[in-house]
Design a protein around this motif. Sequence first.
Motif, PDB file in Angstrom:
ATOM      1  N   ILE A 114       0.798  -1.177  -0.044  1.00  0.00           N
ATOM      2  CA  ILE A 114      -0.172  -0.114   0.077  1.00  0.00           C
ATOM      3  C   ILE A 114       0.876   1.303   0.073  1.00  0.00           C
ATOM      4  CG2 ILE A 114      -1.678   1.529   1.419  1.00  0.00           C
ATOM      5  CD1 ILE A 114      -2.921  -1.305   2.055  1.00  0.00           C
ATOM      6  N   ARG A 115       1.824   1.078   0.635  1.00  0.00           N
ATOM      7  CA  ARG A 115       2.765   2.301   0.757  1.00  0.00           C
ATOM      8  C   ARG A 115       3.535   2.527  -0.722  1.00  0.00           C
ATOM      9  NH1 ARG A 115       6.319   1.244   6.006  1.00  0.00           N
ATOM     10  NH2 ARG A 115       7.701   2.601   5.357  1.00  0.00           N
ATOM     11  N   GLN A 147      -6.896   2.539  -7.153  1.00  0.00           N
ATOM     12  CA  GLN A 147      -7.048   3.738  -7.040  1.00  0.00           C
ATOM     13  C   GLN A 147      -5.896   4.724  -7.384  1.00  0.00           C
ATOM     14  OE1 GLN A 147      -7.946   4.843  -3.054  1.00  0.00           O
ATOM     15  NE2 GLN A 147      -7.500   6.755  -3.130  1.00  0.00           N
ATOM     16  N   HIS A 148      -4.709   4.232  -7.066  1.00  0.00           N
ATOM     17  CA  HIS A 148      -3.554   4.899  -7.696  1.00  0.00           C
ATOM     18  C   HIS A 148      -2.903   4.519  -8.805  1.00  0.00           C
ATOM     19  CE1 HIS A 148      -3.239   6.910  -3.654  1.00  0.00           C
ATOM     20  NE2 HIS A 148      -3.373   5.601  -3.203  1.00  0.00           N
ATOM     21  N   GLU A 187      -6.211  -0.007  -3.384  1.00  0.00           N
ATOM     22  CA  GLU A 187      -5.271   0.952  -3.171  1.00  0.00           C
ATOM     23  C   GLU A 187      -4.418   1.052  -4.608  1.00  0.00           C
ATOM     24  OE1 GLU A 187      -4.372   3.372  -1.179  1.00  0.00           O
ATOM     25  OE2 GLU A 187      -5.372   2.574   0.589  1.00  0.00           O
ATOM     26  N   CYS A 188      -3.983  -0.056  -5.094  1.00  0.00           N
ATOM     27  CA  CYS A 188      -3.341  -0.223  -6.410  1.00  0.00           C
ATOM     28  C   CYS A 188      -4.445   0.359  -7.557  1.00  0.00           C
ATOM     29  CB  CYS A 188      -2.892  -1.636  -6.666  1.00  0.00           C
ATOM     30  SG  CYS A 188      -1.356  -2.121  -5.622  1.00  0.00           S
ATOM     31  N   ARG A 211       0.763   4.051  -2.817  1.00  0.00           N
ATOM     32  CA  ARG A 211       0.532   5.548  -2.902  1.00  0.00           C
ATOM     33  C   ARG A 211       1.721   6.249  -3.252  1.00  0.00           C
ATOM     34  NH1 ARG A 211      -1.898   4.862   3.484  1.00  0.00           N
ATOM     35  NH2 ARG A 211      -4.149   4.181   2.515  1.00  0.00           N
TER      36      ARG A 211
END
Length: 335
Positions: free
Chosen positions: A79-80, A110-111, A107-108, A83
């Motif tokens: 996740i880091r 979304q980014h 998260e992947c 982001r």
Amino acid sequence: MKVAIIGCGGLGNVHADSYTAMPDVTVVGVCDLEEAHARAVANKTGAHIYADYDQMLAESGCDIVSIALPSHLHAEFAIRAARAGKHVICEKPIALRSEDAERMVSECEQHGVGLYVGHVVRFFPEYVRVKNQIADGKLGQIGVVHAKRAGGHPGLARSWFANDNLSGGVVVDLMVHDLDFLSWALGEVSSVYAFRQRSEWQDYATATLRFKNGTIANVEAHWGYPGGFHTMLEVAGSSGTVRHDSRNSNSLTIRKAASQQEGARFAEIPQRPETLNPYAKELRHFIECIRTGGQPIVTGRDACRALELALAVVESAETGRVVYPAALSTKGETK
């Protein structure tokens, strides 16, 4: 493509060796809590050593982060990376809890970065051939499958493997390979019934899976087996049977850093004698998918399904009851 590696143990070395053999890939950073491990990988790749992960993300110029950390750390570090706008190549299992796996995927997405999970059995040619025979109908209606993998206890080399809270134990770490393969080859699972027996340096589990297409699969995984790492697969259908046993072939003849070996630093990793082994094939495939935007052979969603099956096996073994994987999504406590 520029890659940074977090985790320089056994599989971190496999990743490093694979990347250095790719002429269009450069390892630009490595990070590990154990400086000696990081330095060994840096020496073979020419990469810069970073003591801080976020500094590596910010300063190395990497496009991709390769995560070869203990399993309980996968979600946090993936996740880091996402982001920070980095593509993520992560070893299996994707995570130890389903909600963490789902967060990694979201998260992947979304980014706008890719998530590629190392279910390497999909790249072993003998398993690919079996999967294709099933898909092509050459075996007819599949009735029964037997799958097994066994080897020394990796906790003898790296203590975190012996802690279920860190590794997931033999089911989430080892059996998950066959659970992913069978899901890939046979489709959805309708029910799971499992048994697990543990002692200090023995961890054994067996599970019976019923698939929605009617196939029954018996799956075994064993840490602490004294005879060396091996795999077995037998698929019986109405038109024929296909068998694979690594002990009766030359497909798994090299043992690297076996856990039974006194003083071994890394857990046992099966290797292959051909020029491009399945780990290298897998990583090359992921790199090409990142470069071209192509669909990977194994997706983040596939890895989530494999984890849910593994957690169903764990729950059944703990409760002595049949578990229905489709119901897991409503049971947050089993995630």
